[in-house]
Motif scaffolding. Structure first.
Motif, PDB file in Angstrom:
ATOM      1  N   SER A  99       0.847  -1.369   0.169  1.00 34.06           N
ATOM      2  CA  SER A  99      -0.120   0.088   0.229  1.00 34.06           C
ATOM      3  C   SER A  99       0.815   1.203  -0.143  1.00 34.06           C
ATOM      4  O   SER A  99       1.900   1.426   0.532  1.00 34.06           O
ATOM      5  CB  SER A  99      -0.871   0.097   1.279  1.00 34.06           C
ATOM      6  N   ASP A 100       0.419   2.280  -0.657  1.00 41.93           N
ATOM      7  CA  ASP A 100       1.051   3.564  -0.527  1.00 41.93           C
ATOM      8  C   ASP A 100       0.827   4.495   0.598  1.00 41.93           C
ATOM      9  O   ASP A 100       1.411   5.348   1.045  1.00 41.93           O
ATOM     10  CB  ASP A 100       0.658   4.422  -1.764  1.00 41.93           C
ATOM     11  N   ASP A 101      -0.284   4.059   1.314  1.00 45.77           N
ATOM     12  CA  ASP A 101      -0.768   5.115   2.368  1.00 45.77           C
ATOM     13  C   ASP A 101      -1.359   4.354   3.766  1.00 45.77           C
ATOM     14  O   ASP A 101      -0.780   4.137   4.676  1.00 45.77           O
ATOM     15  CB  ASP A 101      -1.920   5.946   1.747  1.00 45.77           C
ATOM     16  N   VAL A 102      -2.683   3.625   3.679  1.00 48.22           N
ATOM     17  CA  VAL A 102      -2.985   3.272   4.780  1.00 48.22           C
ATOM     18  C   VAL A 102      -3.477   1.752   4.308  1.00 48.22           C
ATOM     19  O   VAL A 102      -3.070   1.306   3.262  1.00 48.22           O
ATOM     20  CB  VAL A 102      -4.586   3.916   5.063  1.00 48.22           C
ATOM     21  N   ILE A 103      -3.938   0.949   5.331  1.00 46.67           N
ATOM     22  CA  ILE A 103      -4.217  -0.256   5.055  1.00 46.67           C
ATOM     23  C   ILE A 103      -5.281  -0.380   4.254  1.00 46.67           C
ATOM     24  O   ILE A 103      -6.441  -0.018   4.632  1.00 46.67           O
ATOM     25  CB  ILE A 103      -4.300  -1.321   6.402  1.00 46.67           C
ATOM     26  N   HIS A 104      -5.344  -1.416   3.170  1.00 43.17           N
ATOM     27  CA  HIS A 104      -6.447  -1.789   2.429  1.00 43.17           C
ATOM     28  C   HIS A 104      -6.600  -3.159   2.475  1.00 43.17           C
ATOM     29  O   HIS A 104      -5.843  -3.950   2.790  1.00 43.17           O
ATOM     30  CB  HIS A 104      -6.198  -1.231   0.844  1.00 43.17           C
ATOM     31  N   SER A 105      -7.525  -3.889   1.563  1.00 48.53           N
ATOM     32  CA  SER A 105      -7.518  -5.493   1.573  1.00 48.53           C
ATOM     33  C   SER A 105      -8.156  -5.644   0.390  1.00 48.53           C
ATOM     34  O   SER A 105      -9.030  -5.330  -0.072  1.00 48.53           O
ATOM     35  CB  SER A 105      -8.505  -5.760   2.810  1.00 48.53           C
ATOM     36  N   TRP A 106      -7.285  -6.557  -0.507  1.00 47.34           N
ATOM     37  CA  TRP A 106      -7.710  -6.982  -1.848  1.00 47.34           C
ATOM     38  C   TRP A 106      -8.554  -8.325  -1.598  1.00 47.34           C
ATOM     39  O   TRP A 106      -7.973  -9.201  -1.224  1.00 47.34           O
ATOM     40  CB  TRP A 106      -6.457  -7.138  -2.725  1.00 47.34           C
ATOM     41  N   LYS A 158      -6.505 -10.378   1.116  1.00 48.40           N
ATOM     42  CA  LYS A 158      -5.072 -10.007   1.628  1.00 48.40           C
ATOM     43  C   LYS A 158      -4.995  -8.492   1.837  1.00 48.40           C
ATOM     44  O   LYS A 158      -5.187  -7.816   1.258  1.00 48.40           O
ATOM     45  CB  LYS A 158      -3.844 -10.356   0.892  1.00 48.40           C
ATOM     46  N   ASP A 159      -4.574  -8.084   3.199  1.00 45.88           N
ATOM     47  CA  ASP A 159      -4.155  -6.833   3.551  1.00 45.88           C
ATOM     48  C   ASP A 159      -3.297  -6.396   2.844  1.00 45.88           C
ATOM     49  O   ASP A 159      -2.218  -7.035   2.662  1.00 45.88           O
ATOM     50  CB  ASP A 159      -4.157  -6.713   4.838  1.00 45.88           C
ATOM     51  N   THR A 160      -3.225  -5.023   2.438  1.00 46.19           N
ATOM     52  CA  THR A 160      -2.052  -4.252   1.699  1.00 46.19           C
ATOM     53  C   THR A 160      -1.806  -3.179   2.749  1.00 46.19           C
ATOM     54  O   THR A 160      -2.264  -2.542   3.148  1.00 46.19           O
ATOM     55  CB  THR A 160      -2.414  -3.612   0.384  1.00 46.19           C
ATOM     56  N   ILE A 161      -0.355  -3.430   2.907  1.00 45.32           N
ATOM     57  CA  ILE A 161       0.125  -2.625   4.275  1.00 45.32           C
ATOM     58  C   ILE A 161       1.301  -1.647   3.995  1.00 45.32           C
ATOM     59  O   ILE A 161       2.354  -2.406   3.373  1.00 45.32           O
ATOM     60  CB  ILE A 161       0.377  -3.517   5.479  1.00 45.32           C
ATOM     61  N   PRO A 162       1.346  -0.380   4.204  1.00 46.17           N
ATOM     62  CA  PRO A 162       2.346   0.280   3.947  1.00 46.17           C
ATOM     63  C   PRO A 162       3.803  -0.263   4.373  1.00 46.17           C
ATOM     64  O   PRO A 162       3.778  -0.681   5.575  1.00 46.17           O
ATOM     65  CB  PRO A 162       2.008   1.759   4.609  1.00 46.17           C
ATOM     66  N   GLY A 163       4.704  -0.383   3.693  1.00 41.82           N
ATOM     67  CA  GLY A 163       5.956  -0.617   3.941  1.00 41.82           C
ATOM     68  C   GLY A 163       6.028  -2.197   4.162  1.00 41.82           C
ATOM     69  O   GLY A 163       7.282  -2.757   4.555  1.00 41.82           O
ATOM     70  N   PHE A 164       5.219  -2.870   3.778  1.00 46.74           N
ATOM     71  CA  PHE A 164       5.194  -4.489   3.818  1.00 46.74           C
ATOM     72  C   PHE A 164       4.606  -4.890   2.863  1.00 46.74           C
ATOM     73  O   PHE A 164       3.640  -4.471   1.899  1.00 46.74           O
ATOM     74  CB  PHE A 164       4.244  -4.702   5.152  1.00 46.74           C
ATOM     75  N   ILE A 165       5.045  -6.411   2.466  1.00 48.59           N
ATOM     76  CA  ILE A 165       4.593  -6.942   1.201  1.00 48.59           C
ATOM     77  C   ILE A 165       3.816  -8.243   1.571  1.00 48.59           C
ATOM     78  O   ILE A 165       4.555  -9.158   2.141  1.00 48.59           O
ATOM     79  CB  ILE A 165       5.544  -7.444   0.138  1.00 48.59           C
ATOM     80  N   ASN A 166       2.834  -8.334   1.307  1.00 46.39           N
ATOM     81  CA  ASN A 166       2.017  -9.609   1.571  1.00 46.39           C
ATOM     82  C   ASN A 166       1.932 -10.579   0.284  1.00 46.39           C
ATOM     83  O   ASN A 166       1.954  -9.907  -0.723  1.00 46.39           O
ATOM     84  CB  ASN A 166       0.417  -9.651   2.106  1.00 46.39           C
ATOM     85  N   GLU A 167       1.733 -11.821   0.249  1.00 45.56           N
ATOM     86  CA  GLU A 167       1.783 -12.798  -0.894  1.00 45.56           C
ATOM     87  C   GLU A 167       0.536 -13.426  -0.965  1.00 45.56           C
ATOM     88  O   GLU A 167      -0.365 -14.008   0.219  1.00 45.56           O
ATOM     89  CB  GLU A 167       2.612 -13.682  -0.851  1.00 45.56           C
ATOM     90  N   ALA A 168      -0.022 -13.641  -2.213  1.00 47.26           N
ATOM     91  CA  ALA A 168      -1.455 -14.527  -2.411  1.00 47.26           C
ATOM     92  C   ALA A 168      -1.017 -15.192  -3.570  1.00 47.26           C
ATOM     93  O   ALA A 168      -0.354 -14.806  -4.446  1.00 47.26           O
ATOM     94  CB  ALA A 168      -2.404 -13.964  -1.950  1.00 47.26           C
ATOM     95  N   TRP A 169      -1.847 -16.019  -3.975  1.00 45.43           N
ATOM     96  CA  TRP A 169      -2.106 -16.698  -5.317  1.00 45.43           C
ATOM     97  C   TRP A 169      -3.295 -17.146  -5.639  1.00 45.43           C
ATOM     98  O   TRP A 169      -4.245 -17.239  -4.994  1.00 45.43           O
ATOM     99  CB  TRP A 169      -1.011 -17.712  -5.444  1.00 45.43           C
TER     100      TRP A 169
END
Length: 388
Positions: A188-195, A204-215
């Motif tokens: 994420s660029d700013d706040v926590i989102h969730s795809w 999966k949550d999209t978190i600033p400064g962190f990379i989550n994985e899914a498939w």
């Protein structure tokens, strides 16, 4: 009139839930989405297994309670027995729950492990959430684009009738091939989102400064819709996800066409640096960009939202130093909700929206900003200017 015992109501609710699950499992009216991937199928069947186990437990427990209450009621002269602990009973009600939990944990663990296994993927896509849109980047393909809500403001305001996919339609859908394992990297660029796309069983949550994985690996072509599932701010409900799954040969054709489209857009952006548009042309383009990118925060009438987003109408930035205005749009403002649009809009679009803001909403500065002005500002590397 006698009141129906609580246990009866609970038993009836269990039966009703079981009937609803069985009745609507096919069309998913009331049940979990079955999905179009192997993982989503596994999640669905796991859900049904756990659901039926819970129903069985509820039937046994509430059935025993109801039978005991009815059979040993005071009106029949039942007398309570007086006894203390029973080793056999304690062993039984400890061992049986353990066996049930193990029976539930084994398939659940297998499914969870499979959901986290992103190895041996055929395609990797980076998904970046920002307020309030998605950015998709296809690794090793030189393809990236933003995906924004396509529902018109008139539909949102109730001026026009709502479409079939109200708030679930975008200008650029994420296009994926079927029968290929696709790995997602989410941030994420700013706040926590969730795809979240229910048909893929991916959330999966999209978190600033962190990379989550899914498939995912999609089995059927089609259009699949989802939403941001995290409360990410005022326009959280305006952040839909649309995935267009294509046959592999159709996807390859689309990919080549998308590359050509983006290359043409880059060339047109470069050509725009050497051309000058009239005030009318800039205002027309700027209004379109403003409605798509700015109105969600600053409102279509430019009056903003007091205490949250500043007004464009009569603002110091929109009526003051042009360079400060350019810097605000290009670089954003740290510590505020104002994003940097340097990589989101072309120089022509930035110039047009600045011209529109400086001359619309009764600002009437008469300033005309061209794409070349934006390019010069960026080329000179001017630092962020503080508002006077």
């Amino acid at each position: 009139m006698k009141r129906i015992p609580v246990t009866v109501w609970l038993t009836l609710e269990v039966f009703a839930a079981t009937w609803a699950s069985s009745t609507f499992a096919e069309d998913n009216v009331l049940n979990m989405t079955q999905g179009v991937t192997q993982i989503s199928e596994e999640v669905y069947h796991l859900h049904m297994l756990i659901f039926y186990i819970c129903c069985a437990i509820a039937l046994v427990v509430f059935g025993a309670m109801f039978y005991s209450i009815y059979k040993h009621r005071k009106s029949k002269g039942a007398v309570a027995a007086h006894f203390h602990e029973s080793t056999k009973v304690e062993i039984v009600w400890t061992v049986i729950p353990i066996i049930i939990l193990i029976a539930m944990a084994v398939p659940a663990t297998k499914t969870l492990l499979a959901m986290e296994d992103t190895s041996q993927s055929d395609l990797t896509i980076k998904i970046t959430g920002s307020q309030w849109k998605w950015h998709y980047s296809y690794f090793e393909q030189d393809v990236e684009f933003f995906s924004l809500l396509a529902t018109t403001q008139n539909q949102i305001d109730g001026i026009e009738a709502k479409g079939a996919h109200y708030l679930l339609e975008v200008d650029n859908a994420l296009v994926l091939p079927i029968n290929r394992k696709i790995r997602f990297l989410l941030t994420s660029d700013d706040v926590i989102h969730s795809w979240w796309v229910p048909d893929f069983a991916v959330k999966k949550d999209t978190i600033p400064g962190f990379i989550n994985e899914a498939w995912t690996k999609i089995d059927k072509p089609g259009v699949y819709r989802g939403q941001c599932a995290e409360l990410c701010g005022r326009a959280h409900g305006f952040m839909p996800i649309v995935v267009h799954a294509m046959a592999e040969d159709e996807y390859d054709t689309w990919l080549e066409g998308k590359k050509a489209e983006l290359a043409l857009a880059k060339q047109q952006a470069a050509d725009a640096l050497s051309s000058e548009l009239s005030m009318e042309e800039l205002m027309q383009i700027g209004e379109k960009v403003y409605v798509e990118r700015c109105a969600v925060c600053h409102q279509a009438n430019g009056e903003g939202i007091p205490g949250a987003f500043p007004a464009i109408k009569g603002s110091k930035i929109a009526t003051g130093d042009v360079d400060v205005h350019i810097d605000t749009i290009v670089n954003g403002r740290a510590g505020t909700a104002m994003q940097a649009f340097d990589n989101q809009l072309t120089e022509k679009e930035i110039a047009a929206v600045i011209t529109y803001q400086r001359n619309g909403f009764e600002n009437n500065t008469g300033d005309v900003v061209q794409a070349s002005d934006i390019n010069s500002f960026k080329t000179q590397g001017q630092g962020t200017k503080e508002e006077q």
